[in-house]
Motif scaffolding. Structure first.
Motif, PDB file in Angstrom:
ATOM      1  N   ARG A  12       0.829  -1.212   0.000  1.00 43.22           N
ATOM      2  CA  ARG A  12       0.000   0.000   0.000  1.00 43.22           C
ATOM      3  C   ARG A  12       0.864   1.262   0.000  1.00 43.22           C
ATOM      4  NH1 ARG A  12      -3.019  -3.169   3.891  1.00 43.22           N
ATOM      5  NH2 ARG A  12      -4.896  -3.906   2.871  1.00 43.22           N
ATOM      6  N   LYS A  69      -0.975  -3.077  -7.519  1.00 43.94           N
ATOM      7  CA  LYS A  69      -2.243  -2.367  -7.309  1.00 43.94           C
ATOM      8  C   LYS A  69      -3.428  -3.254  -7.668  1.00 43.94           C
ATOM      9  CE  LYS A  69      -0.099   2.099  -8.160  1.00 43.94           C
ATOM     10  NZ  LYS A  69       0.015   3.222  -9.108  1.00 43.94           N
ATOM     11  N   GLN A  70      -3.303  -4.040  -8.737  1.00 45.74           N
ATOM     12  CA  GLN A  70      -4.378  -4.969  -9.117  1.00 45.74           C
ATOM     13  C   GLN A  70      -4.582  -6.031  -8.045  1.00 45.74           C
ATOM     14  OE1 GLN A  70      -3.050  -6.409 -12.947  1.00 45.74           O
ATOM     15  NE2 GLN A  70      -3.952  -4.677 -14.046  1.00 45.74           N
ATOM     16  N   LEU A  72      -3.945  -5.694  -4.830  1.00 43.00           N
ATOM     17  CA  LEU A  72      -4.597  -5.031  -3.691  1.00 43.00           C
ATOM     18  C   LEU A  72      -6.096  -4.878  -3.928  1.00 43.00           C
ATOM     19  CD1 LEU A  72      -1.958  -2.304  -2.806  1.00 43.00           C
ATOM     20  CD2 LEU A  72      -2.641  -4.239  -1.373  1.00 43.00           C
ATOM     21  N   LYS A  73      -6.498  -4.498  -5.136  1.00 38.09           N
ATOM     22  CA  LYS A  73      -7.924  -4.372  -5.456  1.00 38.09           C
ATOM     23  C   LYS A  73      -8.627  -5.725  -5.363  1.00 38.09           C
ATOM     24  CE  LYS A  73      -7.857  -0.268  -8.309  1.00 38.09           C
ATOM     25  NZ  LYS A  73      -8.138   0.328  -9.616  1.00 38.09           N
ATOM     26  N   ALA A  74      -7.969  -6.773  -5.848  1.00 38.86           N
ATOM     27  CA  ALA A  74      -8.559  -8.111  -5.789  1.00 38.86           C
ATOM     28  C   ALA A  74      -8.703  -8.573  -4.337  1.00 38.86           C
ATOM     29  CB  ALA A  74      -7.704  -9.100  -6.584  1.00 38.86           C
ATOM     30  N   GLU A  76      -9.094  -6.610  -1.724  1.00 37.67           N
ATOM     31  CA  GLU A  76     -10.201  -5.829  -1.162  1.00 37.67           C
ATOM     32  C   GLU A  76     -11.537  -6.428  -1.569  1.00 37.67           C
ATOM     33  OE1 GLU A  76      -9.798  -1.695  -2.115  1.00 37.67           O
ATOM     34  OE2 GLU A  76      -7.814  -1.582  -1.209  1.00 37.67           O
ATOM     35  N   ARG A  77     -11.647  -6.829  -2.814  1.00 38.87           N
ATOM     36  CA  ARG A  77     -12.891  -7.430  -3.298  1.00 38.87           C
ATOM     37  C   ARG A  77     -13.150  -8.781  -2.625  1.00 38.87           C
ATOM     38  NH1 ARG A  77     -14.535  -8.422  -9.640  1.00 38.87           N
ATOM     39  NH2 ARG A  77     -16.601  -9.229  -9.185  1.00 38.87           N
ATOM     40  N   GLY A  83     -13.589  -3.045   2.988  1.00 33.99           N
ATOM     41  CA  GLY A  83     -12.192  -2.932   2.591  1.00 33.99           C
ATOM     42  C   GLY A  83     -11.209  -3.218   3.702  1.00 33.99           C
TER      43      GLY A  83
END
Length: 93
Positions: A12, A69-70, A72-74, A76-77, A83
């Motif tokens: 992050r 970053k991808q 981290l988004k995955a 979070e999902r 989150g």
């Protein structure tokens, strides 16, 4: 060896400064074993429809920032809707 929590904090804070090995450790923890890992790429399956994969690439020992970053988004999902990522080291979800 850094813990999953420590690696996530680094991801992050500085997506450009994440080693490929650390990113693999995080992906293995959240997504299970990579379905492809014989080349410079590792591909992980995700449980949602659409583009159900996370693809990461070794770039001279470092992870690519956009792929961090991808991931981290995955994560979070995959985790809590607010989150808030709860991580227990050495526990595969």
């Amino acid at each position: 060896m850094p813990s999953i929590k420590e690696i996530l904090a680094t991801m992050r804070r500085n997506p450009k400064g994440v080693s490929f090995g650390d990113l693999c450790k995080v992906c293995d923890h959240f997504f299970g074993e990579a379905r492809q890992s014989g080349s410079s790429h590792r591909i992980y399956k995700t449980p949602w429809p659409g583009d159900p994969r996370v693809n990461i690439q070794n770039d001279k020992g470092m992870a690519k920032a956009y792929q961090v970053k991808q991931v981290l988004k995955a994560i979070e999902r995959l985790t809590a809707p607010d989150g808030d990522v709860e991580v227990q080291d050495n526990v595969t979800k």
